[in-house]
Motif scaffolding. Structure first.
Motif: not given
Length: 292
Positions: A40, A43, A59, A253
């Motif tokens: 988690r 992102h 996503r 990222s």
């Protein structure tokens, strides 16, 4: 004894039912076509294109399918940052087309790259040329300027060196692959404020797929002996990332805390500055992009 045997048989039946249910759930998840969710901490949207430039996007962290604004750079197609224009080298010139299919005038030169202001750069006769939507293309950094810059670091036969690839940090700062008179005579050069800041010889190695990173570092693929990406700071210090032989594509990222490296079969996501692998996704890619 009979009660013990009954309990044993009953327990075995329950265990078999649990295994069967777990297999059914796993098979249903596999059939959905979506990879398992990653940690988690990740992102954004990861966009991956295969050898035919067919695109899929997910996503983080749910791995729900997304519709990307445009494909990643793939098979010679190079997209502007806002996705409104795409450039492609065709022989000795670069064609430019809008996302709506409008054709713009061709630009003499190849090795297209986009600046953050939407201007296109190409390499023409060893010079870096800038083309905007309006006005004539102009020479931004000439081969003679490159010769003068390489002279400051005592590069032999500086007049024989030329630009082959460029990636932009800003309007005037960029990183380039430069090549000497021999095919195995290559180097990475970082330019800022009109001058040479960093020079990294890569003699004997073929260099491909140069990328400036979101916050001002860069990476490139060393082809020999096996294709593997290297990440370097603008000051010339190597930044540790997972070593992935046979790599096809790389992206960061948006905050550059993580790096994604794809092979033909899988995509590895690691923590920038370490060799730590956060997760491995069960699909490969020829091109990658990591969007907010």
């Amino acid at each position: 004894m009979r009660n013990a045997l009954t309990w044993f048989v009953g327990g075995a039946v329950v265990l078999l039912l649990v295994v069967a249910i777990a297999d059914a759930i796993r098979n249903r998840s596999d059939a959905s076509g979506s990879p398992p969710p990653p940690p988690r901490i990740l992102h954004g949207v990861l966009v991956a294109a295969d050898a035919a430039c067919q695109t899929q996007a997910f996503r983080f962290p749910s791995m729900a399918p997304e519709r990307p604004p445009h494909p990643p750079d793939c098979n010679g197609l190079v997209w502007s940052q806002d996705g409104s224009l795409v450039a492609r080298c065709k022989g000795d010139f670069t064609s430019v087309t809008s996302s709506q299919g409008i054709q713009f005038p061709n630009v003499d030169g190849c090795a297209p790259a986009w600046r953050v202001d939407g201007a296109l750069s190409v390499i023409r006769n060893g010079d870096i040329v800038i083309a905007r939507r309006h006005g004539a293309p102009f020479t931004f950094f000439s081969r003679s300027q490159l010769e003068d810059a390489l002279g400051t670091v005592a590069v032999a036969n500086a007049e024989a060196w030329t630009f082959t690839q460029v990636s932009w940090f800003g309007l005037t700062s960029f990183v380039a692959v430069v090549q000497g008179s021999r095919a195995d005579q290559t180097a990475i050069a970082v330019f800022a404020q009109g001058g040479l800041g960093t020079f990294i010889p890569e003699t004997g190695v073929t260099i491909e797929d140069l990328h400036a990173s979101p916050i001002g570092n860069f990476a490139f693929a060393r082809v020999d002996p096996q294709r593997e990406y290297v990440m370097v700071s603008r000051g010339g210090d190597e930044v540790t990332i997972p070593r992935v032989p046979g790599a096809e594509a790389l992206t960061w990222s948006p905050d550059e805390r993580y790096v994604a490296i794809a092979t033909k079969d899988e995509t590895v996501i690691g923590r920038t500055g370490t060799t730590s692998i956060v997760t491995t996704l069960p699909f490969g890619a020829r091109a990658l992009a990591w969007l907010t």
